[in-house]
Design an enzyme around this catalytic site. Sequence first.
Site, PDB file in Angstrom:
ATOM      1  N   LYS A 134      46.671  42.360  43.656  1.00  0.00           N
ATOM      2  CA  LYS A 134      46.656  40.897  43.699  1.00  0.00           C
ATOM      3  C   LYS A 134      47.920  40.325  43.082  1.00  0.00           C
ATOM      4  O   LYS A 134      48.523  40.922  42.179  1.00  0.00           O
ATOM      5  CB  LYS A 134      45.424  40.346  42.985  1.00  0.00           C
ATOM      6  N   LYS A 192      45.957  36.123  35.022  1.00  0.00           N
ATOM      7  CA  LYS A 192      45.834  37.547  35.333  1.00  0.00           C
ATOM      8  C   LYS A 192      46.349  38.394  34.164  1.00  0.00           C
ATOM      9  O   LYS A 192      45.664  39.294  33.670  1.00  0.00           O
ATOM     10  CB  LYS A 192      46.629  37.879  36.597  1.00  0.00           C
ATOM     11  N   ARG A 234      31.334  34.605  35.923  1.00  0.00           N
ATOM     12  CA  ARG A 234      32.104  33.627  35.155  1.00  0.00           C
ATOM     13  C   ARG A 234      31.362  33.410  33.829  1.00  0.00           C
ATOM     14  O   ARG A 234      30.272  32.853  33.797  1.00  0.00           O
ATOM     15  CB  ARG A 234      32.247  32.326  35.930  1.00  0.00           C
ATOM     16  N   ARG A 288      29.260  35.404  40.964  1.00  0.00           N
ATOM     17  CA  ARG A 288      29.699  35.002  42.298  1.00  0.00           C
ATOM     18  C   ARG A 288      29.722  36.248  43.174  1.00  0.00           C
ATOM     19  O   ARG A 288      30.581  37.121  43.016  1.00  0.00           O
ATOM     20  CB  ARG A 288      31.054  34.316  42.199  1.00  0.00           C
ATOM     21  N   ASP A 295      36.399  36.071  33.637  1.00  0.00           N
ATOM     22  CA  ASP A 295      35.837  36.741  34.807  1.00  0.00           C
ATOM     23  C   ASP A 295      35.528  38.176  34.411  1.00  0.00           C
ATOM     24  O   ASP A 295      36.404  38.886  33.895  1.00  0.00           O
ATOM     25  CB  ASP A 295      36.814  36.709  35.976  1.00  0.00           C
ATOM     26  N   ASN A 314      40.618  32.591  32.505  1.00  0.00           N
ATOM     27  CA  ASN A 314      40.973  31.326  33.144  1.00  0.00           C
ATOM     28  C   ASN A 314      41.056  30.215  32.110  1.00  0.00           C
ATOM     29  O   ASN A 314      40.084  29.940  31.400  1.00  0.00           O
ATOM     30  CB  ASN A 314      39.928  30.981  34.208  1.00  0.00           C
ATOM     31  N   GLU A 335      39.846  38.577  34.404  1.00  0.00           N
ATOM     32  CA  GLU A 335      40.733  37.416  34.304  1.00  0.00           C
ATOM     33  C   GLU A 335      40.322  36.565  33.109  1.00  0.00           C
ATOM     34  O   GLU A 335      39.167  36.599  32.674  1.00  0.00           O
ATOM     35  CB  GLU A 335      40.695  36.549  35.573  1.00  0.00           C
ATOM     36  N   ARG A 371      35.746  39.880  47.843  1.00  0.00           N
ATOM     37  CA  ARG A 371      35.966  38.815  46.875  1.00  0.00           C
ATOM     38  C   ARG A 371      34.701  37.980  46.699  1.00  0.00           C
ATOM     39  O   ARG A 371      34.051  37.620  47.672  1.00  0.00           O
ATOM     40  CB  ARG A 371      37.122  37.913  47.322  1.00  0.00           C
TER      41      ARG A 371
END
Length: 313
Positions: A159, A124, A209, A224, A272, A282, A280, A232
């Site tokens: 979050k 994050k 992604r 997504r 993301d 990842n 984000e 979400r």
Amino acid sequence: MKFAFLADPLDHFKTYKDTTYAMMAEAARRSHEIYAFEQRDMAFESGKVLANVARITITGDLKDWYRAEAARPVQLHEFDAVMVRKDPPFNMEYIYATYLLELAERQGARILNRPEAIRSHNEKMAITEFAQFISPTLVTSDASRVRAFHHEHRDIILKPLDGMGGIGIFRVKEDGLNLGSIVETLTANGAHTIMVQRFIPEIAQGDKRVLLIGGAVAPFCLARIPQGGEVRGNLAVGGLGVAQPISARDREIGETLAPILLKRGLLLVGLDVIGDYLTEINVTSPTCFQEIAQQTGFNVAAMFVDALEKQCT
């Protein structure tokens, strides 16, 4: 070459969608030797980092997908590369594993992604280094700051900094309904730091992604898309994965970050992106290889193994 994978138990793999399985299968197709071990298999003993590692053979059967030889204790520098594919949670056990892996590096092992880089890039918080690509964002444990941020932006997402799979994400709209209770819960009454961001309406088109592999941007991403009234898009909470070519903005973000992150030892990164905004970075165990390959025909695992082989030569 000999490649070892630090992963979750092999029997738990969902081979029809598992990214680590796709990596292993592609490497095996190229006649590389494949080995596997778990986090609990590592130890520091007699001045060395050892792991009980088993050589595995890929069968081609998605259900009964591997055969494993008896595990034996080895030093990790015996392999051409060790891939860190342990799924979150990123807890203290995960941190301890990175310490052992970092020591193994000093003893000659090649670890990808590099353990220090994994540890240093909270998935994050890492976006704050690239503020030119993010939506208005607040990181705080102070409820008054959160209330001021909500007053300014009216529609926000809150979050935890250590969440995964969409767990603990809340949306608070203009009416501010339950804002106080949500902040109290997420921060444990001010004890924990959280992230707050302006809501991005483009989430309706998907949380994309975008994969960075070996310093390059994969040409397709997986959007997504939230389902059933969800805010979400995470696949873990029922999001629909739709592969699509990356946009010009996706490419701009990816091409800016890719060489920087590769230089830090991050061979594989999953960005993301919602709309035009990076949300984000990842680095622990990025996924979506198989969904993209199945829908577009682009072999993401081949792109990854190409990059891996390049790192080892």
